[in-house]
Scaffold this motif. Structure first.
Motif, PDB file in Angstrom:
ATOM      1  N   GLY A 223      41.910  17.720  15.820  1.00  0.00           N
ATOM      2  CA  GLY A 223      40.516  18.421  15.747  1.00  0.00           C
ATOM      3  C   GLY A 223      39.613  18.395  16.605  1.00  0.00           C
ATOM      4  N   LYS A 224      39.694  17.422  17.474  1.00  0.00           N
ATOM      5  CA  LYS A 224      38.566  17.082  18.719  1.00  0.00           C
ATOM      6  C   LYS A 224      38.566  18.368  19.596  1.00  0.00           C
ATOM      7  N   ARG A 225      39.378  19.093  19.553  1.00  0.00           N
ATOM      8  CA  ARG A 225      39.266  20.221  20.597  1.00  0.00           C
ATOM      9  C   ARG A 225      39.610  21.616  19.719  1.00  0.00           C
ATOM     10  N   ARG A 226      39.092  22.575  20.100  1.00  0.00           N
ATOM     11  CA  ARG A 226      39.690  23.956  19.668  1.00  0.00           C
ATOM     12  C   ARG A 226      40.813  24.469  20.721  1.00  0.00           C
ATOM     13  N   GLN A 227      40.540  24.271  21.824  1.00  0.00           N
ATOM     14  CA  GLN A 227      41.320  24.701  22.871  1.00  0.00           C
ATOM     15  C   GLN A 227      41.256  23.882  23.900  1.00  0.00           C
ATOM     16  N   PHE A 228      42.220  24.015  25.101  1.00  0.00           N
ATOM     17  CA  PHE A 228      41.902  23.273  26.392  1.00  0.00           C
ATOM     18  C   PHE A 228      42.814  24.003  27.407  1.00  0.00           C
ATOM     19  N   GLN A 229      42.333  23.928  28.612  1.00  0.00           N
ATOM     20  CA  GLN A 229      42.913  24.618  29.685  1.00  0.00           C
ATOM     21  C   GLN A 229      43.449  23.784  30.757  1.00  0.00           C
ATOM     22  N   ILE A 230      44.598  23.649  31.287  1.00  0.00           N
ATOM     23  CA  ILE A 230      45.121  22.780  32.286  1.00  0.00           C
ATOM     24  C   ILE A 230      45.927  23.623  33.353  1.00  0.00           C
ATOM     25  N   GLU A 231      45.842  23.267  34.636  1.00  0.00           N
ATOM     26  CA  GLU A 231      46.833  23.630  35.629  1.00  0.00           C
ATOM     27  C   GLU A 231      47.953  22.544  35.813  1.00  0.00           C
ATOM     28  N   LYS A 232      49.127  23.081  35.895  1.00  0.00           N
ATOM     29  CA  LYS A 232      50.287  22.218  35.900  1.00  0.00           C
ATOM     30  C   LYS A 232      51.378  22.699  36.524  1.00  0.00           C
ATOM     31  N   GLN A 233      52.411  21.921  36.962  1.00  0.00           N
ATOM     32  CA  GLN A 233      53.596  22.313  37.642  1.00  0.00           C
ATOM     33  C   GLN A 233      54.847  22.500  36.486  1.00  0.00           C
ATOM     34  N   TYR A 234      55.501  23.539  36.303  1.00  0.00           N
ATOM     35  CA  TYR A 234      56.696  23.752  35.547  1.00  0.00           C
ATOM     36  C   TYR A 234      57.884  23.626  36.393  1.00  0.00           C
ATOM     37  N   ARG A 235      59.129  23.002  35.949  1.00  0.00           N
ATOM     38  CA  ARG A 235      60.290  22.943  36.301  1.00  0.00           C
ATOM     39  C   ARG A 235      61.169  24.228  35.931  1.00  0.00           C
ATOM     40  N   CYS A 236      61.326  25.257  36.768  1.00  0.00           N
ATOM     41  CA  CYS A 236      62.243  26.161  36.281  1.00  0.00           C
ATOM     42  C   CYS A 236      63.579  26.097  36.236  1.00  0.00           C
ATOM     43  N   LYS A 237      64.258  27.011  35.568  1.00  0.00           N
ATOM     44  CA  LYS A 237      65.727  26.736  35.416  1.00  0.00           C
ATOM     45  C   LYS A 237      66.285  26.487  36.834  1.00  0.00           C
ATOM     46  N   ASN A 238      65.991  27.228  37.708  1.00  0.00           N
ATOM     47  CA  ASN A 238      66.622  27.249  39.055  1.00  0.00           C
ATOM     48  C   ASN A 238      66.403  25.880  39.881  1.00  0.00           C
ATOM     49  N   GLY A 239      65.687  25.169  39.354  1.00  0.00           N
ATOM     50  CA  GLY A 239      65.210  23.934  40.195  1.00  0.00           C
ATOM     51  C   GLY A 239      64.035  23.830  40.720  1.00  0.00           C
ATOM     52  N   SER A 240      63.505  25.120  41.181  1.00  0.00           N
ATOM     53  CA  SER A 240      62.134  24.970  41.922  1.00  0.00           C
ATOM     54  C   SER A 240      60.930  24.817  40.916  1.00  0.00           C
ATOM     55  N   SER A 241      59.707  24.570  41.448  1.00  0.00           N
ATOM     56  CA  SER A 241      58.649  24.275  40.743  1.00  0.00           C
ATOM     57  C   SER A 241      57.511  25.538  41.083  1.00  0.00           C
ATOM     58  N   ILE A 242      56.696  25.933  40.089  1.00  0.00           N
ATOM     59  CA  ILE A 242      55.728  26.575  40.039  1.00  0.00           C
ATOM     60  C   ILE A 242      54.393  26.195  39.345  1.00  0.00           C
ATOM     61  N   TRP A 243      53.281  26.726  40.094  1.00  0.00           N
ATOM     62  CA  TRP A 243      52.248  26.178  39.308  1.00  0.00           C
ATOM     63  C   TRP A 243      51.790  27.006  38.183  1.00  0.00           C
ATOM     64  N   VAL A 244      51.131  26.767  37.090  1.00  0.00           N
ATOM     65  CA  VAL A 244      50.870  27.839  35.860  1.00  0.00           C
ATOM     66  C   VAL A 244      49.446  27.226  35.427  1.00  0.00           C
ATOM     67  N   SER A 245      48.582  28.193  34.956  1.00  0.00           N
ATOM     68  CA  SER A 245      47.331  27.915  34.521  1.00  0.00           C
ATOM     69  C   SER A 245      47.461  28.028  32.992  1.00  0.00           C
ATOM     70  N   ASN A 246      47.474  27.138  32.042  1.00  0.00           N
ATOM     71  CA  ASN A 246      47.720  27.067  30.543  1.00  0.00           C
ATOM     72  C   ASN A 246      46.282  27.181  29.679  1.00  0.00           C
ATOM     73  N   ASN A 247      46.328  28.087  28.965  1.00  0.00           N
ATOM     74  CA  ASN A 247      45.033  28.123  27.933  1.00  0.00           C
ATOM     75  C   ASN A 247      45.604  27.920  26.689  1.00  0.00           C
ATOM     76  N   VAL A 248      45.522  26.536  26.130  1.00  0.00           N
ATOM     77  CA  VAL A 248      46.330  26.277  24.932  1.00  0.00           C
ATOM     78  C   VAL A 248      45.330  26.146  23.737  1.00  0.00           C
ATOM     79  N   SER A 249      45.735  26.625  22.488  1.00  0.00           N
ATOM     80  CA  SER A 249      44.852  26.786  21.478  1.00  0.00           C
ATOM     81  C   SER A 249      45.732  26.383  20.385  1.00  0.00           C
ATOM     82  N   LEU A 250      45.086  25.763  19.062  1.00  0.00           N
ATOM     83  CA  LEU A 250      45.826  25.849  17.993  1.00  0.00           C
ATOM     84  C   LEU A 250      45.473  26.965  16.815  1.00  0.00           C
ATOM     85  N   VAL A 251      46.481  27.525  16.489  1.00  0.00           N
ATOM     86  CA  VAL A 251      46.131  28.777  15.625  1.00  0.00           C
ATOM     87  C   VAL A 251      46.223  28.395  14.438  1.00  0.00           C
ATOM     88  N   PRO A 252      45.330  28.608  13.305  1.00  0.00           N
ATOM     89  CA  PRO A 252      45.146  28.257  11.915  1.00  0.00           C
ATOM     90  C   PRO A 252      46.466  28.755  11.132  1.00  0.00           C
TER      91      PRO A 252
END
Length: 802
Positions: A223-252
């Motif tokens: 409960g310290k945050r309502r949401q957060f935004q983070i830029e990070k790298q994902y490992r795709c299924k084919n082994g490559s990496s992509i950059w992703v911007s995630n806006n993450v929130s907790l849905v009641p």
């Protein structure tokens, strides 16, 4: 004589930053983001085309120097002000703003990043503001939240919003395991929905970002945050990496659905690559600028490498940097300089290693960069030694000068897998500058030495011209020759163009040097050009010079003869041989004192006096269309006609005496006189080659002489030619005999000298000193002349006017 410097490598070095700027310009112009350059106060200086289109701006000029902060309203204006202040202090700031202005009537959401653009000293000199339109992202986020919170929405309506969202949507339980994903998200990571349900949110996250993601998720659940935004790298299924911007929130949760985590994800790989390219471009330009400064200010090996390593280190960290050069005599690689925090008792300046025994030798031979993880392989002895010193990564690039390897530039690190392909490419760009630096360093002392030597040679050559080519060498006192010499005295002080006529071998260049040495230009160069000795295709390049690349084979800039003669005199021998096209350019030089080198459109101005010579009848050449009439009249300002030797036969004994004396000293022969028969043959021969032929004949005669009296071989001057010459029959008796010589005996050198002095006294009417005296005519000091007169028994009173 001129100093020339090959600037091929310098030009290649200058291309690197231009390539970086061109790449950056294409990147900015094609970007979908709104990219702006601001001053440190936040005033707009520049905006890319994509940004102008996004903001519906047709003309940027009215907005230049206006406040970018005023684009925003309310809290966004405060956020924009804070971002400008933070970037101006060297930091970076990010905020999300929503605004509508008079420019863009439609309100939009923007994700904004403001960062500094630094100068060569690393201080912010302006700001870069990058804004991305996230309006669609915000709308999807709002719709999804509303769909879940409004119980009135049916499951079908919720599924429609979820499936048709323009951004990736992932729903996970509180442990991060996937519950549902939409098609955009599945396409982004390369997994099907079924495959994702078997994975955790953190399973596809790059290991470098997992810890930060866990920490933020924990704060969300607590409960310290309502949401957060983070830029990070994902490992795709084919082994490559992509950059992703995630806006993450907790849905009641609700009665029908428990709490869950929702992530709205957008692929920002393209943006990240663009940002990285911009950063690398800026680093490359800064490094190259620093290296160029190092080249200018450092001329010792140690100081040079130290400056280069300091410029490279911010872009490519290393523990040691080295420059090696190849030594062909010993087939070894020699360490020129070594720099870095990690010292070595072995790798020291001056160390020489066999070319085939070191990885630097491989790079030298193949002219290719080499990256090595020393923990995996160590095929060369130097790599095994580096491993023993605790080093784990190696990157070497070749130093190439005009297509030929001269050495290598290398960096090593204690960190494993430290150097990437991009690092090698960047280091290769730096190597271009290093080659330039090394060449500059080596050439500095050579150029200084060469310049000093050329200055000495120039002084020597000028003195040689004065000594070897003056009136003392123009021997004779025949009326025809004396008339020419009087004309030379008249035309020399002027700056007018002189055209010298005369047969081959009559001494046209000697007269040209005499004119130059008696002009105001005598302390500058006299540049001689034999127009008949230059091929038609190269004559313009020889006269006017050419630029690098002006034609095939023009590998460097060439200074032409006119540019070399600037401030002095140019002597164009055999000018009748010039092609008509070149004659037109020569006319322009004569009229306007300017010309254009081959391959250039920029005229060069020169101050040159022109003396031309020819053995042709130029009037006949003009009539035949082989010589331009306008050039002929421009050249014929002061014409001089040199008499052939057959028209000044009385000068032959003096010329023979001079030749006997000179060649006798040169070849160590003691020749005291010339036989009467030989002198008669020399006097009656028509001399079609004139004085040049006489000199050649006398040189061979002295070489073949077997006694103190010179006797001419019949092979040297054919008797038949002498006896049958029509011109011989026309020679007056008084001209056919040596002056002051009895037909019954040979003229001695002393008699020839006495005759010469008497002729000068006769011309000066017995006056020895003064501007018109005999000493001036003979180019002798008056005291020297008086001494010779006394020794030879010559009385000047016999030559005074009654």
């Amino acid at each position: 004589m001129a100093l020339a410097e090959d600037v091929t490598e310098r030009k290649a070095a200058g291309q690197a930053p231009r390539d970086a700027e061109e790449f950056q310009s294409r990147l900015l112009a094609g970007s979908r983001d709104c990219i702006k350059v601001l001053d440190l106060e936040g005033r707009l200086l520049w905006m890319n085309e994509g940004g102008m289109q996004a903001l519906e701006i047709c003309d940027l000029r009215p907005l230049v120097n206006s406040s970018w902060i005023q684009f925003w309203e309310g809290e966004e204006a405060r956020a924009a002000q804070d971002a400008v202040e933070a970037a101006g202090k060297g930091g970076a700031s990010r905020f999300t703003g929503y605004f509508a202005t008079t420019i863009t009537k439609q309100p939009r959401w923007w994700d904004v990043v403001v960062s500094p653009i630094r100068n060569a000293e690393g201080k912010p000199e302006c700001l870069l503001a990058v804004s991305r339109d996230v309006t669609e992202h915000k709308r999807n986020e709002k719709a999804l939240r509303q769909a879940h919170l409004q119980a009135a929405w049916s499951e079908e309506r919720w599924r429609s919003v979820f499936e048709n969202s323009a951004i990736g949507v992932a729903l996970t339980d509180l442990n991060g395991r996937f519950l549902a994903t939409n098609p955009v998200y599945q396409k982004m990571v390369g997994y099907s929905e079924k495959e994702l349900r078997a994975l955790s949110f953190f399973d596809i996250t790059h290991e470098d970002y997992r810890a930060a993601n866990w920490a933020l998720a924990a704060e969300l659940l607590e409960g310290k945050r309502r949401q957060f935004q983070i830029e990070k790298q994902y490992r795709c299924k084919n082994g490559s990496s992509i950059w992703v911007s995630n806006n993450v929130s907790l849905v009641p949760g609700s009665e029908s659905m428990p709490r869950f985590i929702m992530a709205l994800s957008e692929d920002i790989t393209e943006r990240k690559r663009a940002e990285e390219a911009l950063q690398k471009s800026e680093r490359l330009k800064r490094s190259i600028l620093d290296i160029n400064n190092a080249i200018i200010t450092n001329l010792t090996e140690e100081a040079l490498l130290r400056s280069i390593s300091e410029a490279v280190r911010p872009s490519i960290p290393f523990d040691r940097c080295a420059i090696t050069l190849y030594t062909g005599e010993t087939d070894t690689i020699r360490f020129l300089a070594v720099e870095g925090a990690l010292g070595s008792d072995y790798f020291q300046p001056g160390l020489e290693v066999g070319r085939t025994e070191t990885s630097a030798g491989w790079v030298f031979d193949h002219q290719q960069p080499l990256r090595r993880n020393l923990g995996e392989e160590q095929p060369f002895a130097n790599e095994r030694r580096l491993w023993a010193e605790g080093l784990r990564s190696l990157c070497i690039v070749p130093l190439i000068l005009r297509g030929k390897s001269i050495g290598t530039l290398s960096v090593v690190s204690r960190e494993k897998d430290r150097y990437s392909e991009e690092d090698a490419q960047f280091l290769q760009q730096v190597a271009i500058q290093v080659v330039l630096a090394i060449e500059n360093m080596k050439s500095y002392e050579e150029i200084a030495t060469l310049k000093a030597r050329l200055e000495k040679e120039n002084i020597y050559l000028r003195e040689e011209i004065r000594t070897e080519h003056n009136f003392e060498e123009i021997v004779g006192n025949s009326p025809a020759l004396l008339a020419v010499l009087r004309a030379v005295e008249q035309v020399a002080p002027t700056d007018s163009t002189v055209l010298i006529y005369g047969e081959t071998g009559t001494g046209k260049e000697l007269i040209a040097r005499a004119i130059h040495n008696r002009s105001a230009r005598k302390d500058r160069a006299l540049v001689s050009v034999n127009c008949s000795a230059i091929s038609a295709g190269l004559v313009e390049s020889e006269l006017f010079g050419h630029l690098k690349g002006a034609f095939t084979g023009a590998i460097e800039r060439r200074i032409g003869r006119f540019e070399l003669a600037n401030g002095g005199t140019i002597f164009l021998d055999e000018i009748g041989e010039l092609p008509l096209e070149t004659q037109a350019k020569l006319l322009r030089v004569l009229q306007e004192q300017e010309f254009e080198p081959v391959g250039s459109s920029r005229p060069l101005r020169v101050d040159v006096r022109v003396i031309a010579a020819t053995n042709r009848n130029l009037r006949e050449e003009v009539a035949a269309g082989r010589f331009r009439s306008d050039l002929f009249y421009r050249l014929s300002v002061l014409p001089l006609q040199l008499p052939p030797l057959r028209e000044r036969r009385s000068d032959i004994p003096q010329l023979v005496a001079l030749c006997v004396s000179r060649f006798g000293k040169r070849f160590g022969k003691k020749v005291e006189g010339v036989s009467q028969e030989t002198m008669a043959r020399l006097m009656t021969y028509p001399w079609p080659g004139n004085i040049r032929e006489l000199l050649n004949v006398m040189e061979r005669a002295v070489v073949l002489s077997a006694g103190p009296t010179l006797r001419l071989d019949k092979d040297l001057v054919p008797v038949a030619a002498s006896e049958n010459s029509q011109e011989t029959a026309e020679i007056p008796a008084k001209e056919a005999q040596p002056p002051a010589a009895s037909p019954s005996r040979l003229p001695t050198l002393e008699e020839v000298e006495r005759s010469h002095i008497q002729a000068a006294l006769q011309q000066s009417e017995g006056v020895v000193d003064g501007p018109k005296g005999a000493a001036k005519i003979l180019n002798l000091h008056p005291n020297t002349l008086r001494h010779r007169m006394s020794k030879l028994g010559v009385k000047r009173s016999a030559h005074r006017r009654p």
